[in-house]
Design a protein around this motif. Sequence first.
Motif, PDB file in Angstrom:
ATOM      1  N   ARG A   1      18.892   3.372  -0.912  1.00 49.96           N
ATOM      2  CA  ARG A   1      18.310   2.417  -1.862  1.00 49.96           C
ATOM      3  C   ARG A   1      17.531   1.361  -1.075  1.00 49.96           C
ATOM      4  NH1 ARG A   1      19.515   0.751  -7.269  1.00 49.96           N
ATOM      5  NH2 ARG A   1      18.758  -1.370  -7.677  1.00 49.96           N
ATOM      6  N   PRO A   2      16.231   1.219  -1.315  1.00 44.57           N
ATOM      7  CA  PRO A   2      15.429   0.270  -0.528  1.00 44.57           C
ATOM      8  C   PRO A   2      15.523  -1.153  -1.072  1.00 44.57           C
ATOM      9  CG  PRO A   2      14.028   1.399  -2.087  1.00 44.57           C
ATOM     10  CD  PRO A   2      15.411   1.987  -2.254  1.00 44.57           C
ATOM     11  N   GLY A   3      15.210  -2.116  -0.211  1.00 44.40           N
ATOM     12  CA  GLY A   3      15.104  -3.490  -0.678  1.00 44.40           C
ATOM     13  C   GLY A   3      13.823  -3.700  -1.458  1.00 44.40           C
ATOM     14  N   ARG A   4      12.823  -2.877  -1.156  1.00 44.95           N
ATOM     15  CA  ARG A   4      11.531  -2.990  -1.818  1.00 44.95           C
ATOM     16  C   ARG A   4      10.787  -1.676  -1.650  1.00 44.95           C
ATOM     17  NH1 ARG A   4       7.423  -7.396   0.616  1.00 44.95           N
ATOM     18  NH2 ARG A   4       7.731  -6.005   2.397  1.00 44.95           N
ATOM     19  N   VAL A   5       9.953  -1.340  -2.642  1.00 41.67           N
ATOM     20  CA  VAL A   5       9.084  -0.174  -2.548  1.00 41.67           C
ATOM     21  C   VAL A   5       7.655  -0.682  -2.341  1.00 41.67           C
ATOM     22  CG1 VAL A   5       8.201   1.887  -3.715  1.00 41.67           C
ATOM     23  CG2 VAL A   5      10.585   1.184  -4.048  1.00 41.67           C
ATOM     24  N   VAL A   6       7.030  -0.212  -1.268  1.00 47.14           N
ATOM     25  CA  VAL A   6       5.671  -0.660  -0.916  1.00 47.14           C
ATOM     26  C   VAL A   6       4.710   0.517  -1.081  1.00 47.14           C
ATOM     27  CG1 VAL A   6       4.197  -1.649   0.861  1.00 47.14           C
ATOM     28  CG2 VAL A   6       6.605  -2.326   0.719  1.00 47.14           C
ATOM     29  N   PHE A   7       3.752   0.370  -1.984  1.00 48.42           N
ATOM     30  CA  PHE A   7       2.750   1.403  -2.207  1.00 48.42           C
ATOM     31  C   PHE A   7       1.500   1.067  -1.394  1.00 48.42           C
ATOM     32  CE2 PHE A   7       5.447   1.610  -5.966  1.00 48.42           C
ATOM     33  CZ  PHE A   7       5.718   2.971  -6.018  1.00 48.42           C
ATOM     34  N   VAL A   8       1.033   2.054  -0.629  1.00 49.32           N
ATOM     35  CA  VAL A   8      -0.062   1.810   0.315  1.00 49.32           C
ATOM     36  C   VAL A   8      -1.182   2.831   0.120  1.00 49.32           C
ATOM     37  CG1 VAL A   8      -0.701   1.579   2.752  1.00 49.32           C
ATOM     38  CG2 VAL A   8       1.609   0.953   2.000  1.00 49.32           C
ATOM     39  N   CYS A   9      -2.408   2.332   0.029  1.00 48.99           N
ATOM     40  CA  CYS A   9      -3.589   3.187   0.146  1.00 48.99           C
ATOM     41  C   CYS A   9      -4.530   2.503   1.133  1.00 48.99           C
ATOM     42  CB  CYS A   9      -4.251   3.464  -1.199  1.00 48.99           C
ATOM     43  SG  CYS A   9      -4.920   2.041  -2.053  1.00 48.99           S
ATOM     44  N   THR A  10      -5.658   3.081   1.380  1.00 45.25           N
ATOM     45  CA  THR A  10      -6.541   2.517   2.412  1.00 45.25           C
ATOM     46  C   THR A  10      -7.078   1.153   2.011  1.00 45.25           C
ATOM     47  OG1 THR A  10      -7.185   4.744   3.091  1.00 45.25           O
ATOM     48  CG2 THR A  10      -8.585   2.941   3.829  1.00 45.25           C
ATOM     49  N   ALA A  11      -7.768   1.094   0.873  1.00 43.47           N
ATOM     50  CA  ALA A  11      -8.466  -0.133   0.491  1.00 43.47           C
ATOM     51  C   ALA A  11      -7.644  -1.059  -0.390  1.00 43.47           C
ATOM     52  CB  ALA A  11      -9.780   0.213  -0.214  1.00 43.47           C
ATOM     53  N   ASN A  12      -6.507  -0.578  -0.930  1.00 51.09           N
ATOM     54  CA  ASN A  12      -5.678  -1.374  -1.832  1.00 51.09           C
ATOM     55  C   ASN A  12      -6.491  -1.885  -3.026  1.00 51.09           C
ATOM     56  OD1 ASN A  12      -3.793  -4.485  -1.724  1.00 51.09           O
ATOM     57  ND2 ASN A  12      -3.210  -2.559  -2.692  1.00 51.09           N
ATOM     58  N   THR A  13      -7.288  -0.970  -3.591  1.00 51.07           N
ATOM     59  CA  THR A  13      -8.139  -1.362  -4.723  1.00 51.07           C
ATOM     60  C   THR A  13      -7.791  -0.659  -6.030  1.00 51.07           C
ATOM     61  OG1 THR A  13      -9.769   0.351  -4.165  1.00 51.07           O
ATOM     62  CG2 THR A  13     -10.124  -1.857  -3.246  1.00 51.07           C
ATOM     63  N   ALA A  14      -7.038   0.439  -5.983  1.00 54.11           N
ATOM     64  CA  ALA A  14      -6.793   1.172  -7.225  1.00 54.11           C
ATOM     65  C   ALA A  14      -5.411   1.827  -7.245  1.00 54.11           C
ATOM     66  CB  ALA A  14      -7.886   2.221  -7.443  1.00 54.11           C
ATOM     67  N   ARG A  15      -5.258   2.911  -6.501  1.00 53.34           N
ATOM     68  CA  ARG A  15      -4.033   3.699  -6.607  1.00 53.34           C
ATOM     69  C   ARG A  15      -2.774   2.905  -6.279  1.00 53.34           C
ATOM     70  NH1 ARG A  15      -6.487   8.284  -2.821  1.00 53.34           N
ATOM     71  NH2 ARG A  15      -7.476   6.373  -2.059  1.00 53.34           N
ATOM     72  N   SER A  16      -2.793   2.146  -5.201  1.00 44.92           N
ATOM     73  CA  SER A  16      -1.593   1.411  -4.805  1.00 44.92           C
ATOM     74  C   SER A  16      -1.253   0.306  -5.808  1.00 44.92           C
ATOM     75  CB  SER A  16      -1.757   0.839  -3.400  1.00 44.92           C
ATOM     76  OG  SER A  16      -2.964   0.111  -3.284  1.00 44.92           O
ATOM     77  N   HIS A  17      -2.273  -0.352  -6.366  1.00 43.70           N
ATOM     78  CA  HIS A  17      -2.019  -1.384  -7.380  1.00 43.70           C
ATOM     79  C   HIS A  17      -1.459  -0.765  -8.658  1.00 43.70           C
ATOM     80  CE1 HIS A  17      -3.375  -5.191  -5.706  1.00 43.70           C
ATOM     81  NE2 HIS A  17      -4.355  -4.534  -5.114  1.00 43.70           N
ATOM     82  N   LEU A  18      -2.039   0.348  -9.088  1.00 49.72           N
ATOM     83  CA  LEU A  18      -1.542   1.011 -10.287  1.00 49.72           C
ATOM     84  C   LEU A  18      -0.111   1.505 -10.079  1.00 49.72           C
ATOM     85  CD1 LEU A  18      -4.693   3.080 -11.294  1.00 49.72           C
ATOM     86  CD2 LEU A  18      -3.712   1.172 -12.577  1.00 49.72           C
ATOM     87  N   ALA A  19       0.172   2.066  -8.901  1.00 48.56           N
ATOM     88  CA  ALA A  19       1.513   2.566  -8.621  1.00 48.56           C
ATOM     89  C   ALA A  19       2.540   1.436  -8.653  1.00 48.56           C
ATOM     90  CB  ALA A  19       1.539   3.268  -7.269  1.00 48.56           C
ATOM     91  N   ALA A  20       2.209   0.305  -8.044  1.00 51.23           N
ATOM     92  CA  ALA A  20       3.137  -0.832  -8.036  1.00 51.23           C
ATOM     93  C   ALA A  20       3.374  -1.358  -9.448  1.00 51.23           C
ATOM     94  CB  ALA A  20       2.603  -1.935  -7.128  1.00 51.23           C
ATOM     95  N   ALA A  21       2.318  -1.420 -10.252  1.00 48.31           N
ATOM     96  CA  ALA A  21       2.466  -1.894 -11.633  1.00 48.31           C
ATOM     97  C   ALA A  21       3.332  -0.934 -12.448  1.00 48.31           C
ATOM     98  CB  ALA A  21       1.091  -2.054 -12.273  1.00 48.31           C
ATOM     99  N   LEU A  22       3.127   0.362 -12.254  1.00 44.33           N
ATOM    100  CA  LEU A  22       3.958   1.354 -12.933  1.00 44.33           C
ATOM    101  C   LEU A  22       5.412   1.248 -12.489  1.00 44.33           C
ATOM    102  CD1 LEU A  22       1.455   4.324 -12.727  1.00 44.33           C
ATOM    103  CD2 LEU A  22       2.497   3.508 -14.853  1.00 44.33           C
ATOM    104  N   TRP A  23       5.614   1.001 -11.201  1.00 48.60           N
ATOM    105  CA  TRP A  23       6.974   0.857 -10.685  1.00 48.60           C
ATOM    106  C   TRP A  23       7.665  -0.354 -11.313  1.00 48.60           C
ATOM    107  CZ3 TRP A  23       9.835   4.138  -7.841  1.00 48.60           C
ATOM    108  CH2 TRP A  23      11.078   3.658  -7.379  1.00 48.60           C
ATOM    109  N   ARG A  24       6.960  -1.470 -11.421  1.00 44.22           N
ATOM    110  CA  ARG A  24       7.561  -2.666 -12.025  1.00 44.22           C
ATOM    111  C   ARG A  24       8.011  -2.396 -13.461  1.00 44.22           C
ATOM    112  NH1 ARG A  24       3.923  -5.425  -8.587  1.00 44.22           N
ATOM    113  NH2 ARG A  24       2.172  -5.061 -10.003  1.00 44.22           N
ATOM    114  N   ALA A  25       7.260  -1.545 -14.147  1.00 42.95           N
ATOM    115  CA  ALA A  25       7.613  -1.221 -15.535  1.00 42.95           C
ATOM    116  C   ALA A  25       8.773  -0.242 -15.624  1.00 42.95           C
ATOM    117  CB  ALA A  25       6.394  -0.656 -16.266  1.00 42.95           C
ATOM    118  N   ALA A  26       9.073   0.452 -14.519  1.00 43.20           N
ATOM    119  CA  ALA A  26      10.071   1.519 -14.553  1.00 43.20           C
ATOM    120  C   ALA A  26      11.368   1.202 -13.829  1.00 43.20           C
ATOM    121  CB  ALA A  26       9.480   2.803 -13.954  1.00 43.20           C
TER     122      ALA A  26
END
Length: 227
Positions: free
Chosen positions: A95-120
């Motif tokens: 169990r992690p202390g935090r989940v960090v989503f990473v993409c190259t530019a941090n402009t789309a996929r990583s932001h969407l993934a983090a937002a989805l994670w917060r909802a789930a």
Amino acid sequence: MKVEQTRSVERRAEVHAALADTTRLRVVDLLTVGDAASSELSSRLDVASNLLAHHLKVLERAGVVARHRSEGDGRRSYWRLASGLPPTGGPSLARPGRVVFVCTANTARSHLAAALWRAASPIPTTSAGTDPADRVAAGARSAARRHGLDLPDVRPRHLDDIGPAPRGDDLVVTVCDRAHEELGAASQVHWSVPDPVVAGTRAAFDLAYDELATRVRLLAPLVEQAC
């Protein structure tokens, strides 16, 4: 109708036969969490590359797994579970202390993934990039609005600038091939999601959203139940 039913039964038999092996089940368990190159699977499973190639061929022939070329290093291919295949399990995760989503530019996929994670999940999350751009892509914001997802108005950040996990270790999830290949072993889970910014279309961003939502839905219960 009878032909379709027969083919459905045959298809199920092919899948069950392909999974009737410990190594192949372990491959599927790993791919339930994220995608992996052949060399990564060989290392994690401690299986010789030639033997692993045989098992992957069996799984691919049965339609259990599929592979595609990396958007980063085009010499590399990533394996993933075939669409529509129900998960059979999953590897042991801490169990992690935090989940960090990473993409190259941090402009789309990583932001969407983090937002989805917060909802789930109640486990904290954030996103970052290995080479962050100036702003979040407009297409990502539009996709979030279409799906009723709360996407915070923040600037892209570098992975080095997000600080330590609030409790314990980070689980780093790369959502683009380039970031995964740059981070190496620091990328504990990899989701090979095509970059919607390249196409720039509504369909591309919705496709990325749908894939990330499915991945989050599979991973969240695995890490929440972990010790």
